[in-house]
Design a protein around this motif. Sequence first.
Motif, PDB file in Angstrom:
ATOM      1  N   ALA A 355      42.008  46.478  39.877  1.00  0.00           N
ATOM      2  CA  ALA A 355      41.473  45.480  40.808  1.00  0.00           C
ATOM      3  C   ALA A 355      42.437  44.323  41.009  1.00  0.00           C
ATOM      4  O   ALA A 355      42.566  43.799  42.126  1.00  0.00           O
ATOM      5  CB  ALA A 355      40.134  44.962  40.283  1.00  0.00           C
ATOM      6  N   ARG A 356      43.134  43.915  39.955  1.00  0.00           N
ATOM      7  CA  ARG A 356      44.104  42.822  40.096  1.00  0.00           C
ATOM      8  C   ARG A 356      45.200  43.190  41.076  1.00  0.00           C
ATOM      9  O   ARG A 356      45.570  42.400  41.957  1.00  0.00           O
ATOM     10  CB  ARG A 356      44.697  42.480  38.726  1.00  0.00           C
ATOM     11  CG  ARG A 356      45.870  41.504  38.799  1.00  0.00           C
ATOM     12  CD  ARG A 356      46.343  41.094  37.420  1.00  0.00           C
ATOM     13  NE  ARG A 356      46.702  42.219  36.577  1.00  0.00           N
ATOM     14  CZ  ARG A 356      47.867  42.873  36.659  1.00  0.00           C
ATOM     15  NH1 ARG A 356      48.761  42.540  37.578  1.00  0.00           N
ATOM     16  NH2 ARG A 356      48.120  43.866  35.842  1.00  0.00           N
ATOM     17  N   TRP A 358      45.087  45.462  43.416  1.00  0.00           N
ATOM     18  CA  TRP A 358      44.518  45.659  44.762  1.00  0.00           C
ATOM     19  C   TRP A 358      44.262  44.322  45.446  1.00  0.00           C
ATOM     20  O   TRP A 358      44.606  44.129  46.607  1.00  0.00           O
ATOM     21  CB  TRP A 358      43.233  46.475  44.645  1.00  0.00           C
ATOM     22  CG  TRP A 358      42.655  46.918  45.946  1.00  0.00           C
ATOM     23  CD1 TRP A 358      43.033  47.995  46.715  1.00  0.00           C
ATOM     24  CD2 TRP A 358      41.577  46.290  46.651  1.00  0.00           C
ATOM     25  NE1 TRP A 358      42.266  48.065  47.835  1.00  0.00           N
ATOM     26  CE2 TRP A 358      41.362  47.045  47.831  1.00  0.00           C
ATOM     27  CE3 TRP A 358      40.782  45.183  46.397  1.00  0.00           C
ATOM     28  CZ2 TRP A 358      40.373  46.705  48.748  1.00  0.00           C
ATOM     29  CZ3 TRP A 358      39.794  44.855  47.306  1.00  0.00           C
ATOM     30  CH2 TRP A 358      39.594  45.604  48.471  1.00  0.00           C
ATOM     31  N   THR A 359      43.660  43.372  44.717  1.00  0.00           N
ATOM     32  CA  THR A 359      43.322  42.082  45.336  1.00  0.00           C
ATOM     33  C   THR A 359      44.565  41.249  45.630  1.00  0.00           C
ATOM     34  O   THR A 359      44.611  40.526  46.629  1.00  0.00           O
ATOM     35  CB  THR A 359      42.375  41.286  44.417  1.00  0.00           C
ATOM     36  OG1 THR A 359      42.957  41.160  43.110  1.00  0.00           O
ATOM     37  CG2 THR A 359      41.039  41.991  44.299  1.00  0.00           C
ATOM     38  N   GLU A 360      45.580  41.332  44.754  1.00  0.00           N
ATOM     39  CA  GLU A 360      46.795  40.554  44.973  1.00  0.00           C
ATOM     40  C   GLU A 360      47.567  41.019  46.202  1.00  0.00           C
ATOM     41  O   GLU A 360      48.296  40.234  46.819  1.00  0.00           O
ATOM     42  CB  GLU A 360      47.706  40.640  43.743  1.00  0.00           C
ATOM     43  CG  GLU A 360      47.210  39.831  42.551  1.00  0.00           C
ATOM     44  CD  GLU A 360      48.121  39.989  41.345  1.00  0.00           C
ATOM     45  OE1 GLU A 360      48.977  40.922  41.388  1.00  0.00           O
ATOM     46  OE2 GLU A 360      47.973  39.217  40.382  1.00  0.00           O
ATOM     47  N   LEU A 362      46.213  42.454  49.019  1.00  0.00           N
ATOM     48  CA  LEU A 362      45.468  42.454  50.271  1.00  0.00           C
ATOM     49  C   LEU A 362      46.111  41.500  51.264  1.00  0.00           C
ATOM     50  O   LEU A 362      46.635  40.445  50.897  1.00  0.00           O
ATOM     51  CB  LEU A 362      44.018  42.031  50.030  1.00  0.00           C
ATOM     52  CG  LEU A 362      43.114  43.066  49.332  1.00  0.00           C
ATOM     53  CD1 LEU A 362      41.758  42.451  49.047  1.00  0.00           C
ATOM     54  CD2 LEU A 362      42.964  44.314  50.190  1.00  0.00           C
ATOM     55  N   PRO A 365      42.192  37.262  52.791  1.00  0.00           N
ATOM     56  CA  PRO A 365      41.028  37.082  51.912  1.00  0.00           C
ATOM     57  C   PRO A 365      39.752  37.682  52.491  1.00  0.00           C
ATOM     58  O   PRO A 365      38.813  37.974  51.756  1.00  0.00           O
ATOM     59  CB  PRO A 365      40.913  35.547  51.797  1.00  0.00           C
ATOM     60  CG  PRO A 365      42.253  35.018  52.170  1.00  0.00           C
ATOM     61  CD  PRO A 365      42.804  35.984  53.184  1.00  0.00           C
ATOM     62  N   LEU A 368      38.836  40.916  50.844  1.00  0.00           N
ATOM     63  CA  LEU A 368      38.246  40.743  49.522  1.00  0.00           C
ATOM     64  C   LEU A 368      36.776  40.361  49.632  1.00  0.00           C
ATOM     65  O   LEU A 368      35.932  40.892  48.917  1.00  0.00           O
ATOM     66  CB  LEU A 368      39.013  39.676  48.743  1.00  0.00           C
ATOM     67  CG  LEU A 368      38.477  39.327  47.348  1.00  0.00           C
ATOM     68  CD1 LEU A 368      38.456  40.560  46.457  1.00  0.00           C
ATOM     69  CD2 LEU A 368      39.309  38.226  46.726  1.00  0.00           C
ATOM     70  N   VAL A 419      37.288  41.423  40.465  1.00  0.00           N
ATOM     71  CA  VAL A 419      36.969  41.032  41.841  1.00  0.00           C
ATOM     72  C   VAL A 419      36.179  39.725  41.850  1.00  0.00           C
ATOM     73  O   VAL A 419      36.422  38.834  42.682  1.00  0.00           O
ATOM     74  CB  VAL A 419      36.180  42.156  42.551  1.00  0.00           C
ATOM     75  CG1 VAL A 419      35.612  41.664  43.883  1.00  0.00           C
ATOM     76  CG2 VAL A 419      37.082  43.363  42.782  1.00  0.00           C
ATOM     77  N   ARG A 422      38.594  36.870  41.241  1.00  0.00           N
ATOM     78  CA  ARG A 422      39.446  36.612  42.409  1.00  0.00           C
ATOM     79  C   ARG A 422      38.645  35.960  43.527  1.00  0.00           C
ATOM     80  O   ARG A 422      39.131  35.068  44.218  1.00  0.00           O
ATOM     81  CB  ARG A 422      40.063  37.925  42.896  1.00  0.00           C
ATOM     82  CG  ARG A 422      40.976  38.585  41.886  1.00  0.00           C
ATOM     83  CD  ARG A 422      42.298  37.858  41.792  1.00  0.00           C
ATOM     84  NE  ARG A 422      43.095  38.358  40.682  1.00  0.00           N
ATOM     85  CZ  ARG A 422      44.359  38.020  40.436  1.00  0.00           C
ATOM     86  NH1 ARG A 422      44.945  37.154  41.243  1.00  0.00           N
ATOM     87  NH2 ARG A 422      44.993  38.493  39.396  1.00  0.00           N
ATOM     88  N   THR A 423      37.423  36.412  43.698  1.00  0.00           N
ATOM     89  CA  THR A 423      36.576  35.830  44.739  1.00  0.00           C
ATOM     90  C   THR A 423      36.279  34.364  44.442  1.00  0.00           C
ATOM     91  O   THR A 423      36.324  33.501  45.337  1.00  0.00           O
ATOM     92  CB  THR A 423      35.261  36.607  44.857  1.00  0.00           C
ATOM     93  OG1 THR A 423      35.543  37.987  45.101  1.00  0.00           O
ATOM     94  CG2 THR A 423      34.405  36.070  45.988  1.00  0.00           C
ATOM     95  N   GLU A 426      39.343  32.313  45.217  1.00  0.00           N
ATOM     96  CA  GLU A 426      39.521  32.125  46.654  1.00  0.00           C
ATOM     97  C   GLU A 426      38.570  31.030  47.174  1.00  0.00           C
ATOM     98  O   GLU A 426      38.953  30.204  48.003  1.00  0.00           O
ATOM     99  CB  GLU A 426      39.247  33.440  47.392  1.00  0.00           C
ATOM    100  CG  GLU A 426      40.305  34.514  47.187  1.00  0.00           C
ATOM    101  CD  GLU A 426      41.605  34.205  47.929  1.00  0.00           C
ATOM    102  OE1 GLU A 426      41.589  33.297  48.778  1.00  0.00           O
ATOM    103  OE2 GLU A 426      42.613  34.860  47.630  1.00  0.00           O
TER     104      GLU A 426
END
Length: 432
Positions: A355-356, A358-360, A362, A365, A368, A419, A422-423, A426
């Motif tokens: 997940a780290r 994948w989110t980095e 993208l 935002p 995400l 996730v 990260r959310t 953000e």
Amino acid sequence: MDRCVVLVDAGYLLGAAASLLAGEPARSRISVDHTALVQGLRERAEAETGHPLLRIYWFDGAPDRVPQPEHRRLRVMPRVTVRLGALTRADGRWAQKGVDAAMHTELTELARNRACSDIVLVTGDGDLLPGLMSAKEHGVAVHLWAVQAADGDYNQSEDLVAEADERRVLDRSWIIQAVRARESGGICPPPGPEIAAILAAPLPENAEAAPVAADSPGDTGVAGTAPPPDRPRELPAPAVEGAESTPATGRAENGGKGVPTPKDLAGLARGALVPNGQSNAAHHPGSMTPAPKAMLRWSSDRGWVDRDAAQPELQDQAALPTLSQLTTAEQRWADREEDITAVSGDPFEVGQVFARRWTERLATPKQLRQLAADYPRIPHRIDGELLRYAARFGLLAHKDDQIDERDRYAIRAGFWREVDLRTAAEQEDGDG
């Protein structure tokens, strides 16, 4: 060369420790702090031989010689080298193949090349007797360590004991510094109260009376096969935030109405009534309370989300890119390097790492937030890629050739935890 080397037969060491602490040799009955165990072996070897440690060789078996999480943790530790043999199943029992031969080869080569002056053997297998005698002929002092036997008797070959130059016993007080007996008798912990409450709740009138026949394509992961038609599929229980997950293995908890489907559980978790601490078969009218808000870890199982025909699932899949689509060739090489050297292979950690990355990577935002809004469902393509990534660590190779449900929950829980982090980050950046 005035150095010492330790050769560890992990099957003997951990099996004997399990017998001593838990009453049976199953390694699933104990939990091991490998860092503390390796440090204890090193300190004791240096103290008893009077020489600095050159290396600890850890010999163990693994299905298809694929390193398991514990092997991945060990092989990145300083002065530790892991050697794997095969783990095969015959007549309903698991057996190591090639471990004794590998230990024999290493023992004789170290002695022949004069790589050390002292060798510590942690084993009980008499098959190593020729290698031990060969090492002695090359001028190496051989120290044989035993794990204290549960019945007070020998748990080593008598010939091996007779040929060793020095013999020591790793007693209970030394073992418990790094090894603990598990409280529960099985591999999976008992379900938490929230899971038990949901499973005990009555099913809706239109609920299915039988378990789900097979996983959806995105949930098959690497195994890619459904259970045989002559064996009913066990439906796993949902994972709950703050509690460990465990598969639901029977119908008794559900009043004989059959295991709930993911859709049933979702409806119950959104406000159905469940008995106050009673089973479904014994509850009385007026004793119903709202079901706890369980954070289910289901992802791509069909029946969880009711979709409009005008918005097919393929549209959802196309909206979010997979990790492979977001990864450059340079990043792919760096990812593999990190997997080999830094990722231990713990299921929860594997989900977080995926997940780290994948989110980095993208682009916006918005993507995400789109995934977070669809919690707890992971789109099929991303979920399948996540399980395939986990397979690199040997997590999905279960003893009966089925996917390990407990690992699957932990992988997805790690994914969602990252996730969530990260959310939240953000949102803080947006507020700032």
